[in-house]
Scaffold this motif. Sequence first.
Motif, PDB file in Angstrom:
ATOM      1  N   ILE A 291      -8.451   1.249   5.405  1.00 11.97           N
ATOM      2  CA  ILE A 291      -8.144   0.901   3.948  1.00 11.97           C
ATOM      3  C   ILE A 291      -7.592  -0.553   3.723  1.00 11.97           C
ATOM      4  O   ILE A 291      -7.623  -1.067   2.877  1.00 11.97           O
ATOM      5  CB  ILE A 291      -7.254   2.113   3.453  1.00 11.97           C
ATOM      6  CG1 ILE A 291      -8.200   3.213   3.300  1.00 11.97           C
ATOM      7  CG2 ILE A 291      -6.681   1.600   2.213  1.00 11.97           C
ATOM      8  CD1 ILE A 291      -7.402   4.628   3.095  1.00 11.97           C
ATOM      9  N   ALA A 292      -6.472  -0.817   4.932  1.00 15.90           N
ATOM     10  CA  ALA A 292      -5.768  -1.879   4.557  1.00 15.90           C
ATOM     11  C   ALA A 292      -6.743  -3.256   4.679  1.00 15.90           C
ATOM     12  O   ALA A 292      -6.235  -4.289   3.948  1.00 15.90           O
ATOM     13  CB  ALA A 292      -4.633  -2.053   5.797  1.00 15.90           C
TER      14      ALA A 292
ATOM     15  N   ILE B 227       0.860  -1.107   0.219  1.00 11.03           N
ATOM     16  CA  ILE B 227      -0.144   0.058  -0.059  1.00 11.03           C
ATOM     17  C   ILE B 227       0.750   1.269   0.239  1.00 11.03           C
ATOM     18  O   ILE B 227       1.770   1.508   0.926  1.00 11.03           O
ATOM     19  CB  ILE B 227      -0.923  -0.065   1.291  1.00 11.03           C
ATOM     20  CG1 ILE B 227      -1.816  -1.326   1.112  1.00 11.03           C
ATOM     21  CG2 ILE B 227      -1.663   1.298   1.332  1.00 11.03           C
ATOM     22  CD1 ILE B 227      -2.722  -1.359   2.471  1.00 11.03           C
ATOM     23  N   LEU B 228       0.932   1.876  -0.997  1.00  7.51           N
ATOM     24  CA  LEU B 228       1.947   3.078  -1.247  1.00  7.51           C
ATOM     25  C   LEU B 228       1.030   4.406  -0.830  1.00  7.51           C
ATOM     26  O   LEU B 228       0.086   4.680  -1.480  1.00  7.51           O
ATOM     27  CB  LEU B 228       2.250   2.971  -2.717  1.00  7.51           C
ATOM     28  CG  LEU B 228       3.575   3.827  -3.362  1.00  7.51           C
ATOM     29  CD1 LEU B 228       4.635   3.709  -2.692  1.00  7.51           C
ATOM     30  CD2 LEU B 228       3.719   3.401  -4.662  1.00  7.51           C
TER      31      LEU B 228
ATOM     32  N   ARG C   9      -7.061   3.845  -6.276  1.00  8.22           N
ATOM     33  CA  ARG C   9      -6.517   4.835  -5.519  1.00  8.22           C
ATOM     34  C   ARG C   9      -7.457   5.353  -4.510  1.00  8.22           C
ATOM     35  O   ARG C   9      -8.727   5.004  -4.802  1.00  8.22           O
ATOM     36  CB  ARG C   9      -6.181   6.006  -6.541  1.00  8.22           C
ATOM     37  CG  ARG C   9      -5.292   5.844  -7.440  1.00  8.22           C
ATOM     38  CD  ARG C   9      -4.914   7.123  -8.378  1.00  8.22           C
ATOM     39  NE  ARG C   9      -6.286   7.506  -9.137  1.00  8.22           N
ATOM     40  CZ  ARG C   9      -6.898   7.068 -10.124  1.00  8.22           C
ATOM     41  NH1 ARG C   9      -6.373   6.022 -10.684  1.00  8.22           N
ATOM     42  NH2 ARG C   9      -7.825   7.599 -10.578  1.00  8.22           N
ATOM     43  N   VAL C  10      -7.085   5.760  -3.364  1.00  4.97           N
ATOM     44  CA  VAL C  10      -7.833   6.419  -2.370  1.00  4.97           C
ATOM     45  C   VAL C  10      -7.097   7.758  -1.919  1.00  4.97           C
ATOM     46  O   VAL C  10      -6.100   8.067  -1.801  1.00  4.97           O
ATOM     47  CB  VAL C  10      -7.871   5.890  -1.086  1.00  4.97           C
ATOM     48  CG1 VAL C  10      -8.516   6.577   0.122  1.00  4.97           C
ATOM     49  CG2 VAL C  10      -8.692   4.217  -1.231  1.00  4.97           C
ATOM     50  N   TYR C  11      -8.077   8.753  -1.966  1.00  7.52           N
ATOM     51  CA  TYR C  11      -7.721  10.273  -1.582  1.00  7.52           C
ATOM     52  C   TYR C  11      -8.082  10.658  -0.094  1.00  7.52           C
ATOM     53  O   TYR C  11      -9.219  10.319   0.212  1.00  7.52           O
ATOM     54  CB  TYR C  11      -8.080  11.036  -2.405  1.00  7.52           C
ATOM     55  CG  TYR C  11      -7.094  12.464  -2.609  1.00  7.52           C
ATOM     56  CD1 TYR C  11      -6.354  12.698  -3.610  1.00  7.52           C
ATOM     57  CD2 TYR C  11      -7.273  13.364  -1.468  1.00  7.52           C
ATOM     58  CE1 TYR C  11      -5.556  13.814  -3.566  1.00  7.52           C
ATOM     59  CE2 TYR C  11      -6.518  14.690  -1.371  1.00  7.52           C
ATOM     60  CZ  TYR C  11      -5.483  14.684  -2.703  1.00  7.52           C
ATOM     61  OH  TYR C  11      -4.740  15.840  -2.495  1.00  7.52           O
TER      62      TYR C  11
ATOM     63  N   SER D 176      -5.986   5.610  11.454  1.00  4.06           N
ATOM     64  CA  SER D 176      -7.436   4.784  11.537  1.00  4.06           C
ATOM     65  C   SER D 176      -7.867   4.638  10.154  1.00  4.06           C
ATOM     66  O   SER D 176      -8.296   3.393   9.630  1.00  4.06           O
ATOM     67  CB  SER D 176      -8.388   5.446  12.474  1.00  4.06           C
ATOM     68  OG  SER D 176      -9.578   5.032  12.392  1.00  4.06           O
ATOM     69  N   TYR D 177      -7.753   5.758   8.905  1.00  5.99           N
ATOM     70  CA  TYR D 177      -8.161   5.479   8.068  1.00  5.99           C
ATOM     71  C   TYR D 177      -7.176   4.504   7.032  1.00  5.99           C
ATOM     72  O   TYR D 177      -7.837   3.703   6.410  1.00  5.99           O
ATOM     73  CB  TYR D 177      -7.984   6.774   7.206  1.00  5.99           C
ATOM     74  CG  TYR D 177      -9.213   7.528   7.371  1.00  5.99           C
ATOM     75  CD1 TYR D 177     -10.629   7.014   7.679  1.00  5.99           C
ATOM     76  CD2 TYR D 177      -9.224   9.047   7.132  1.00  5.99           C
ATOM     77  CE1 TYR D 177     -11.670   7.887   7.836  1.00  5.99           C
ATOM     78  CE2 TYR D 177     -10.544   9.845   7.704  1.00  5.99           C
ATOM     79  CZ  TYR D 177     -11.827   9.331   7.753  1.00  5.99           C
ATOM     80  OH  TYR D 177     -12.719  10.066   8.023  1.00  5.99           O
TER      81      TYR D 177
END
Length: 211
Positions: A208-209, A75-76, A155-157, A203-204
């Motif tokens: 996400i993980a 996870i980059l 992608r997540v922002y 936490s985010y």
Amino acid sequence: MEKRHFVLVHGAGHGAWEWYKATGILTAAGHRVTTVDLAASGNNPKRLSDVSTFSEYSQPLIEMMDGLNSQDKVILVGHSFGGMSVALAMDRFPDKILLAVFVAAFMPDCTNLPSFVLDKDFALTRKLGRETSFFQEDLPKIPMFSRERFGSVARVYIICDQDKALTEDFQRWMIENNPVKEVKVIQGSDHMPMFSKPKELCSYLLEIAQT
């Protein structure tokens, strides 16, 4: 809980040190964390005068990604200008990236040159830790990132709604220009959520993980 490998990329003028709180939280949760000092940043021995191109600046990340085995999908996570280096790694190593997360970060697209997002008005109002460059003469020479490689990575922002460097409007403009899988907002966060809101940020990342 499935264990993940996070790769954390710092912003301009900073270094791997900016992630020290996040590293502790993520490793305590059982995840593996790798941080890098980009060229002429943090503890990297190079001086800015030794780095003439954006590719040279991003080379420590590229070398780290190149050394990963094909089974080690990461996870980059990129912060601020680190989003540009993350994008470069996405385009070169899409098969090694499980997900890319942009934290109040510059996020290019597959339609315009990478310099496009830097050409918009913005102001970095905080003092940088080391002299730095946004490589605005070199970035227009880099080809557009491809949909087949860069565009294939989810992608997540993460928006910081009190950011005075990359304003919320600017962050949302980039998302509108290049839609992502998910958008999260850290309420009350400035440009440095790893300092001001580390628990909320992590936490985010932990959420996400798992998803």
